[in-house]
Structure formats: structure tokens, C-alpha cells
Motif scaffolding. Structure first.
Motif, PDB file in Angstrom:
ATOM      1  N   LEU A  18      -4.068  -8.513  -4.871  1.00 50.89           N
ATOM      2  CA  LEU A  18      -4.550  -8.414  -3.458  1.00 50.89           C
ATOM      3  C   LEU A  18      -5.860  -7.149  -4.044  1.00 50.89           C
ATOM      4  O   LEU A  18      -6.874  -7.160  -3.436  1.00 50.89           O
ATOM      5  CB  LEU A  18      -4.567  -7.919  -2.533  1.00 50.89           C
ATOM      6  N   LEU A  19      -4.860  -6.185  -4.453  1.00 52.82           N
ATOM      7  CA  LEU A  19      -6.347  -4.916  -5.310  1.00 52.82           C
ATOM      8  C   LEU A  19      -7.535  -5.040  -5.959  1.00 52.82           C
ATOM      9  O   LEU A  19      -8.602  -4.360  -6.090  1.00 52.82           O
ATOM     10  CB  LEU A  19      -5.185  -3.994  -5.641  1.00 52.82           C
ATOM     11  N   ILE A  64       6.464   3.471  -5.950  1.00 58.03           N
ATOM     12  CA  ILE A  64       6.676   2.516  -6.388  1.00 58.03           C
ATOM     13  C   ILE A  64       8.216   2.359  -5.766  1.00 58.03           C
ATOM     14  O   ILE A  64       8.826   1.177  -4.802  1.00 58.03           O
ATOM     15  CB  ILE A  64       6.332   1.726  -7.560  1.00 58.03           C
ATOM     16  N   ALA A  65       9.203   3.420  -6.354  1.00 60.12           N
ATOM     17  CA  ALA A  65      10.533   3.250  -5.481  1.00 60.12           C
ATOM     18  C   ALA A  65      10.590   3.254  -3.582  1.00 60.12           C
ATOM     19  O   ALA A  65      11.448   2.904  -3.370  1.00 60.12           O
ATOM     20  CB  ALA A  65      11.373   4.018  -6.257  1.00 60.12           C
ATOM     21  N   ASP A  66       9.639   4.248  -3.458  1.00 61.31           N
ATOM     22  CA  ASP A  66       9.699   4.081  -2.175  1.00 61.31           C
ATOM     23  C   ASP A  66       9.366   2.866  -1.695  1.00 61.31           C
ATOM     24  O   ASP A  66      10.169   2.514  -0.215  1.00 61.31           O
ATOM     25  CB  ASP A  66       8.627   5.385  -1.158  1.00 61.31           C
ATOM     26  N   LYS A  67       8.225   1.980  -1.961  1.00 60.33           N
ATOM     27  CA  LYS A  67       8.158   0.399  -1.133  1.00 60.33           C
ATOM     28  C   LYS A  67       9.276  -0.257  -1.593  1.00 60.33           C
ATOM     29  O   LYS A  67       9.224  -1.114  -0.756  1.00 60.33           O
ATOM     30  CB  LYS A  67       6.645   0.030  -2.308  1.00 60.33           C
ATOM     31  N   ILE A  68       9.780   0.181  -2.730  1.00 56.27           N
ATOM     32  CA  ILE A  68      10.731  -0.774  -3.117  1.00 56.27           C
ATOM     33  C   ILE A  68      12.076  -0.903  -1.403  1.00 56.27           C
ATOM     34  O   ILE A  68      12.320  -2.287  -0.539  1.00 56.27           O
ATOM     35  CB  ILE A  68      12.052  -1.600  -4.050  1.00 56.27           C
ATOM     36  N   ALA A  69      12.276   0.415  -1.947  1.00 57.75           N
ATOM     37  CA  ALA A  69      13.603   1.129  -0.598  1.00 57.75           C
ATOM     38  C   ALA A  69      12.580   0.567   0.706  1.00 57.75           C
ATOM     39  O   ALA A  69      14.000  -0.003   2.083  1.00 57.75           O
ATOM     40  CB  ALA A  69      13.198   2.752  -0.412  1.00 57.75           C
ATOM     41  N   GLU A  70      11.275   0.958   1.426  1.00 59.75           N
ATOM     42  CA  GLU A  70      10.333   0.494   2.660  1.00 59.75           C
ATOM     43  C   GLU A  70      10.908  -1.654   2.800  1.00 59.75           C
ATOM     44  O   GLU A  70      11.578  -1.810   3.763  1.00 59.75           O
ATOM     45  CB  GLU A  70       9.436   0.376   2.725  1.00 59.75           C
ATOM     46  N   ALA A  73      14.438  -2.135   3.796  1.00 61.85           N
ATOM     47  CA  ALA A  73      14.566  -1.444   5.057  1.00 61.85           C
ATOM     48  C   ALA A  73      14.231  -2.216   5.597  1.00 61.85           C
ATOM     49  O   ALA A  73      14.775  -3.013   7.426  1.00 61.85           O
ATOM     50  CB  ALA A  73      14.503  -0.619   4.892  1.00 61.85           C
ATOM     51  N   THR A  74      12.707  -3.251   5.678  1.00 57.56           N
ATOM     52  CA  THR A  74      11.983  -3.328   7.024  1.00 57.56           C
ATOM     53  C   THR A  74      11.494  -4.910   6.204  1.00 57.56           C
ATOM     54  O   THR A  74      11.391  -5.646   7.352  1.00 57.56           O
ATOM     55  CB  THR A  74      11.094  -2.686   7.269  1.00 57.56           C
ATOM     56  N   GLY A  75      11.770  -6.038   5.560  1.00 57.68           N
ATOM     57  CA  GLY A  75      11.267  -7.116   4.354  1.00 57.68           C
ATOM     58  C   GLY A  75       9.985  -7.064   4.715  1.00 57.68           C
ATOM     59  O   GLY A  75       9.645  -8.093   3.964  1.00 57.68           O
ATOM     60  N   THR A  76       9.346  -5.608   5.133  1.00 58.32           N
ATOM     61  CA  THR A  76       6.964  -5.514   4.692  1.00 58.32           C
ATOM     62  C   THR A  76       7.259  -4.184   3.847  1.00 58.32           C
ATOM     63  O   THR A  76       8.415  -3.342   4.047  1.00 58.32           O
ATOM     64  CB  THR A  76       7.122  -5.822   5.487  1.00 58.32           C
ATOM     65  N   VAL A  77       5.662  -4.248   3.075  1.00 63.01           N
ATOM     66  CA  VAL A  77       5.219  -2.674   2.884  1.00 63.01           C
ATOM     67  C   VAL A  77       4.221  -2.360   3.531  1.00 63.01           C
ATOM     68  O   VAL A  77       3.604  -3.739   3.432  1.00 63.01           O
ATOM     69  CB  VAL A  77       5.955  -3.157   1.733  1.00 63.01           C
ATOM     70  N   ALA A  78       4.267  -1.262   4.061  1.00 61.24           N
ATOM     71  CA  ALA A  78       3.137  -1.479   5.417  1.00 61.24           C
ATOM     72  C   ALA A  78       1.853  -1.603   3.943  1.00 61.24           C
ATOM     73  O   ALA A  78       0.633  -1.685   4.393  1.00 61.24           O
ATOM     74  CB  ALA A  78       3.129  -0.416   5.660  1.00 61.24           C
ATOM     75  N   ALA A  79       1.947  -1.154   2.932  1.00 60.24           N
ATOM     76  CA  ALA A  79       0.535  -1.561   1.667  1.00 60.24           C
ATOM     77  C   ALA A  79       0.228  -2.286   1.845  1.00 60.24           C
ATOM     78  O   ALA A  79      -1.269  -2.220   1.413  1.00 60.24           O
ATOM     79  CB  ALA A  79       0.275   0.219   1.132  1.00 60.24           C
ATOM     80  N   GLU A  81       0.908  -5.207   3.532  1.00 60.01           N
ATOM     81  CA  GLU A  81       0.395  -5.876   4.565  1.00 60.01           C
ATOM     82  C   GLU A  81      -1.604  -5.110   4.781  1.00 60.01           C
ATOM     83  O   GLU A  81      -2.390  -5.190   5.248  1.00 60.01           O
ATOM     84  CB  GLU A  81       0.617  -5.279   5.352  1.00 60.01           C
ATOM     85  N   ARG A  82      -2.089  -3.591   4.641  1.00 57.97           N
ATOM     86  CA  ARG A  82      -2.931  -3.437   5.642  1.00 57.97           C
ATOM     87  C   ARG A  82      -4.175  -4.277   4.157  1.00 57.97           C
ATOM     88  O   ARG A  82      -5.169  -4.464   4.505  1.00 57.97           O
ATOM     89  CB  ARG A  82      -2.748  -1.945   4.742  1.00 57.97           C
ATOM     90  N   VAL A  83      -3.992  -4.348   2.672  1.00 60.77           N
ATOM     91  CA  VAL A  83      -4.429  -4.998   1.957  1.00 60.77           C
ATOM     92  C   VAL A  83      -4.540  -6.730   2.268  1.00 60.77           C
ATOM     93  O   VAL A  83      -5.822  -7.439   2.271  1.00 60.77           O
ATOM     94  CB  VAL A  83      -3.641  -4.844   0.373  1.00 60.77           C
ATOM     95  N   ARG A  84      -3.908  -6.989   2.587  1.00 62.56           N
ATOM     96  CA  ARG A  84      -3.430  -8.343   3.539  1.00 62.56           C
ATOM     97  C   ARG A  84      -4.576  -8.601   4.382  1.00 62.56           C
ATOM     98  O   ARG A  84      -4.830  -9.370   4.400  1.00 62.56           O
ATOM     99  CB  ARG A  84      -2.132  -9.221   3.487  1.00 62.56           C
ATOM    100  N   GLN A  85      -4.338  -7.784   5.121  1.00 65.86           N
ATOM    101  CA  GLN A  85      -5.703  -7.834   6.112  1.00 65.86           C
ATOM    102  C   GLN A  85      -6.673  -7.955   5.780  1.00 65.86           C
ATOM    103  O   GLN A  85      -7.977  -7.992   6.512  1.00 65.86           O
ATOM    104  CB  GLN A  85      -5.543  -6.565   7.187  1.00 65.86           C
ATOM    105  N   LYS A  86      -7.328  -7.289   5.157  1.00 67.34           N
ATOM    106  CA  LYS A  86      -8.593  -7.053   4.282  1.00 67.34           C
ATOM    107  C   LYS A  86      -8.726  -8.805   3.336  1.00 67.34           C
ATOM    108  O   LYS A  86     -10.778  -9.009   3.079  1.00 67.34           O
ATOM    109  CB  LYS A  86      -8.780  -6.059   3.328  1.00 67.34           C
TER     110      LYS A  86
END
Length: 574
Positions: A18-19, A64-70, A73-79, A81-86
Motif C-alpha cells: 500500500l505504501l 513495528i513492535a507497537d503495531k504488532i501489539a496493537e 490486542a484489537t485485530g487491526t492496525v490504525a496506520a 487502515e488509514r492507508v487502506r482508505q486511500k
């Protein structure tokens, strides 16, 4: 259900794609690609690790470790999802087409508004791409071929995916009350390189608890059909699984029948008829009286037909019946026979494991010898230099002394150039313990040119092994066009081994080619091509492919003891 590691690896690879589509920073893209490889190959479940432990994974830093933990915990990664919207979902689907990268997918969307595979196919046929820079007739042809590959691959899954799924289901069913036996069957038991449906066979007097265990499995997304003898489900990954439950007394006949192949089963049924018998999934019966003769074990079924037990990997009606009748079924190479691995990578190039971690993991597997073969400089993105390679050699020699029970070899994976040249001159190459040479570019050369290219590499005295000889990627890149018989003759003449690359998306050479090459007297190397510690176990898929090619331990140089292998390597250079 996919491992959390695989889910996160897939997510980060998607993020990198996506990037690329949205014009992201090249360094950031490479970082996420490398993290995806590191996470996918990591031996511990990332969902069980804390932040500090996550940062010990090769390629994983704080962000990247923070995104794995996210994600855990939530089943998704906000960063993400933001790029997916584009990026429209159709454009993301375009990236999956073999030969069509993120940049071309972005160009198609931005300039022509193409946002689906179907729209792209229609645009090619209407010649709407002809005005775009970089989209000539040859590119269109390649894209159409890639679309065909994408559709074909969507119907089947790779061997490792199917086997992981089957093992999880077998474990769940085996734990059900009353389960006496359970295993996978079908093409998966025969180690076919791709699998359509997963067949699971179990034995029990009461099938109810076993069927319930399958239906209740977390990997199941849909119940297709449910019955006492057979239940079919579709998993969360879209794979159909069929569970059949038979009485314990019918186990052997059922396992033989549901393993297949169809062609092999036809041959055994014909043999039964000629002997006045009837063979089915329920047993071997006297055709006149209907009396049950044998059914409990495969050995009994084959034995009553005048055959030895035939390994599942041979059951393709490619001569195994004849070999059984005349007593020449070979003792096939097994994973236990393997003594070494001659093609692996570290984080010096595109691997994600450090040299020390890779060597320690190889030693833990009990290997007798282990070669580190990082890429040579003709792959510019790896930024290899002679100085880096010589520095690595010093570290390899130190590790060799550290592991007295395992020879640590310093090698390299050379790039076979368009004319058959390799990266470094003979004076430099002769100091390596061994060299693997592989095609990594110019995949579309004509047959005559490609054949000369590979034969010339075989004739190079510094080249011991031709890596992934047809350069295919299952479902993503077709094999190169090469005269295989000419290549096999060259390997036999020069004493160059052909690799059976065990990466599940390669399995190269494939089984039919192995069968042919063996007739020419070629030797083979079953290698993991590991880019992470977790990849070292891929050799199980290489072994299955080698078995399908009728190979014995004597045919496989990585099953030879070190003194014999050393003689082989030295003879090739003399």
C-alpha cells in the motif's frame, strides 16, 4: 487458523504494498517487507510476546513492535487502515497479479481509473493501455498471463498452508472422545505441491463427537454438509475440509482408498478384480462370496494384492505398481536422512536472522554441516561487496570452531547473468567452501539462450549447485523456458548438483523434473533456502518433493556424510 505470526506478516506485507502504491518512503517500505519476513519466520508466537521480546525479532523496531501489539490486542492496525482508505480494494487486488507491481497498479488506477482485475482484463483487450508509458504489447501479454495464474492459484493452496491446517484439524479431531485414529489423506498425504481440498480420515465407533470437534473448530467458517460418515466445512482461509469417519476395522482400506491417487487406485482395483477380489474403501472382499479378506491396515491390503506397502508419495501410477511387483520399490530419502543444508541466508543480505542465530539453530537441528550462502553483488539491492563477504567469512570460521559437531561452511549464492557469467572471478570464488548459482533476472529469454546460460553456469568449476533451477514461483511466476534434458546432461557431465529448493512457493525442481533428471545420473541437494530461523524446517517439503521424484538418500548430496560431500565438492573444482 493462520498463526498470528503469519497474519501479522501478511498484514505488514500488505502495508508495504500500500505504501508503494501511495508513494511512501522507500526505506519505510523495505523496513516493513523485512519485518514481515522476520515475523513470518520467527519461532515464537508473537501474540504471546511482550514489547521487549517483540523487538528481539529480526527487523522489528519499536514502532513495528507497537503495531504488532496493537494488532494482537484489537485485530487491526490504525496506520494500515488509514492507508487502506486511500486505495480502493480493487487496486489492492491488482497488486496480487503476478508481474504487476504496486507502481503499475497505481498508474492504472490514477490514469485510467482501473480498480478491479476484470476492468484491467477488459482494458487490455480493448487496447486501452497502449497509450500508457511502460505498458506495451509484451507487458499486456505478461499481465494477462498473470491474471490466469492468479485465478488458478485462487482454487488451490500451497502445501505448507494445507499441511498446517490439516495438522490443526487432526489434533482437534484426535482429542475428541472415542477417536481411535486420525490423519490427513488425499493429495496432501501424497505431498502434491498445491492442494485443492484437505481430506481427513478418522476411525471411531461413534462418529458424533468427532464431527462435532470439526464443526466447533475455530478454523471453520462454514458448514457445507454434515452427516454421520462425512462432514465438509470451509475454513476461514477458504479451504474445504472433508472429514470421513470409518470403523476401526476398515481403517487400512479406507486410508488406501482416500489417499489416492485416482490413477493408482484404478490400478489396484484392476489387480483385485483379476485376483477374484473387490477392493473398496470398506475393505478387500471375495467377489464371489462377499467375504471380507483384509481391511485393517494398508500393509495387509497391498500384501493381499501381491505388493509391498507403497509410500504415499509414489502413488501416482508412474511405475510404482511395476516396481512393487518386481521388488524394486526404492527406500526413499527421509528428513531423518538429511545431514546438512547448503543454501541459506542471513541479514547480511535479504535474510532476517543473524549469522549467529542461523548457525545456532542449524546446530540445534543436529546437522552435520551447514552452509551460509548470502547473495553476491550482481543483485544490487543486496549491496554486497567483497569486503563484506570476507568479513563474514572470518565470523563463519569462528562459528565453525564454536560448533565442533557441525561444519559451518562459507558459501555464496551467485547470480547467473544473462550470458551465464557469475558475479566474481575464479580467483575470488575458489576461496569459498561452495557456490550455489541461480537465475534471478532476465526470466523471459528464449529457450536456446536460457539453455546456454544455465549450461555455462554448470561448466563453471566453482559452481557446485544450481539453485531453484527453473526459477518458478508457484502461482506467481512460470518456470523459465529451458531445455531440461540438455541441462540435465550438463549437470551429469560436470558433476553439478541440482537443487530441490524446499521453499513452499518454489519446490524447484518439481517432481516430474526430478524423475527425468535422475535418469541422466544427476545428483540433488535438498536445501531450505532459509531466510529466517523458522524456514530451516522447510526441508520437510523438499523431502516430500524428492520422494515424489523417487529419490533415495544416495541421490541427495545433503544426505551424504561430510567426508563424501567434501570429496564431491573438491571433485567439481578439479
Amino acid at each position: 487458523m493462520a498463526r498470528p505470526n503469519d497474519e501479522v506478516a501478511e498484514l505488514f506485507q500488505e502495508y508495504a504494498d500500500l505504501l508503494s502504491i501511495t508513494g511512501g518512503d522507500a526505506f519505510k517500505i523495505r523496513s516493513y517487507e523485512k519485518a514481515a519476513r522476520g515475523i513470518g519466520g520467527y519461532h515464537k508466537d508473537v501474540s504471546t510476546l511482550g514489547t521487549s521480546e517483540l523487538r528481539s525479532i529480526p527487523g522489528v523496531g519499536a514502532s513495528i513492535a507497537d503495531k504488532i501489539a496493537e494488532y494482537v490486542a484489537t485485530g487491526t492496525v490504525a496506520a494500515v487502515e488509514r492507508v487502506r482508505q486511500k486505495v480502493p480494494p480493487g487496486v489492492r487486488r491488482l497488486v496480487a497479479i503476478p508481474t504487476l507491481g504496486p507502481k503499475k497498479a497505481a498508474a492504472l488506477y490514477e490514469q485510467l481509473g482501473i480498480s478491479s482485475v476484470e476492468e484491467l482484463e477488459a482494458a487490455i483487450h480493448s487496447e486501452a493501455l497502449r497509450g500508457l508509458k511502460g505498458f506495451g504489447p509484451r507487458t499486456e501479454e505478461n499481465i494477462l498471463h498473470g491474471i490466469r495464474l492468479l485465478r488458478q492459484s485462487g482454487e488451490r493452496v500451497l502445501l505448507d498452508t494445507a499441511l498446517g491446517l490439516a495438522e490443526e484439524i487432526v489434533a482437534a479431531v484426535s482429542a475428541a472422545p472415542g477417536c481411535l485414529r486420525c490423519t490427513h489423506a488425499g493429495s496432501l498425504r501424497r505431498f502434491r505441491e498445491t492442494i485443492g481440498d484437505v481430506d481427513v480420515l478418522a476411525a471411531a465407533e461413534d462418529s458424533g463427537p468427532l464431527m462435532a470437534a470439526l464443526r466447533d473448530s475455530p478454523v471453520v467458517a462454514e458448514i457445507i454438509a454434515a452427516g454421520e460418515k462425512k462432514t465438509s466445512v470451509r475454513t476461514t482461509e477458504g479451504v474445504q475440509v472433508d472429514l470421513r469417519v470409518v470403523p476401526a476395522a476398515a481403517w487400512g482400506a479406507a486410508l488406501q482408498y482416500f489417499t489416492g491417487s485416482q490413477a493408482h487406485n484404478v490400478r489396484t482395483r484392476v489387480m483385485a478384480v483379476r485376483a477374484g477380489l473387490k477392493l473398496s474403501e470398506y475393505g478387500l472382499f471375495d467377489s464371489g462370496t462377499g467375504e471380507l479378506i483384509v481391511s485393517e491396515t494398508e500393509d495387509e491390503v497391498y500384501g493381499r494384492l501381491g505388493l509391498p506397502w507403497i509410500p504415499p508419495t509414489l502413488r501416482e501410477d508412474r511405475g510404482e505398481i511395476e516396481a512393487g511387483l518386481d521388488g524394486t520399490v526404492p527406500r526413499l530419502v527421509t528428513e531423518a536422512d538429511l545431514r546438512g543444508d547448503l543454501h541459506t541466508h542471513t541479514d547480511l543480505t535479504d535474510g532476517v536472522g543473524s549469522l549467529e542465530h542461523m548457525v545456532d539453530a542449524a546446530a540445534a537441528r543436529g546437522l552435520e554441516y551447514y552452509a551460509v550462502t548470502d547473495h553476491a553483488p550482481d543483485m544490487p539491492m543486496q549491496r554486497m561487496t567483497a569486503e563484506k563477504m570476507l568479513a563474514q567469512r572470518e565470523r563463519v570460521r569462528e562459528l565453525d570452531r564454536k560448533h565442533p559437531g557441525m561444519r559451518v561452511l562459507h558459501g555464496t549464492e551467485l547470480n547467473i547473468g544473462p550470458d551465464g557469467d557469475v558475479d566474481w572471478p575464479h580467483a575470488f570464488l575458489r576461496e569459498f567452501d561452495l557456490c550455489v548459482a541461480s537465475v534471478h533476472s532476465h526470466f523471459t529469454q528464449d529457450r536456446a539462450t536460457m539453455t546456454r546460460r544455465l549450461v555455462r553456469a554448470c561448466e563453471n568449476p566453482d559452481v557446485a549447485v544450481i539453485g531453484h533451477p527453473t526459477a518458478r514461483l508457484i502461482g506467481r511466476r512460470e518456470p523459465i523456458d529451458v531445455d531440461l534434458e540438455e541441462l540435465f546432461r550438463a549437470c551429469a557431465r560436470t558433476g553439478t548438483a541440482l537443487e530441490i529448493n524446499a521453499q513452499p512457493d518454489r519446490l524447484d525442481l518439481r517432481d516430474e523434473h526430478i524423475l527425468l533428471a535422475k535418469r541422466f545420473g544427476v545428483r540433488f541437494a535438498i536445501d531450505s533456502d532459509a531466510h529466517a530461523v523458522g524456514h530451516l524446517g522447510f526441508v520437510r517439503y523438499g523431502v516430500g518433493t524428492a520422494q515424489r521424484g523417487w529419490l533415495t538418500a544416495d541421490d541427495v548430496i545433503t544426505a551424504w556424510p561430510w567426508p563424501r560431500l567434501r570429496e564431491f565438492l573438491e571433485a567439481g573444482r578439479s
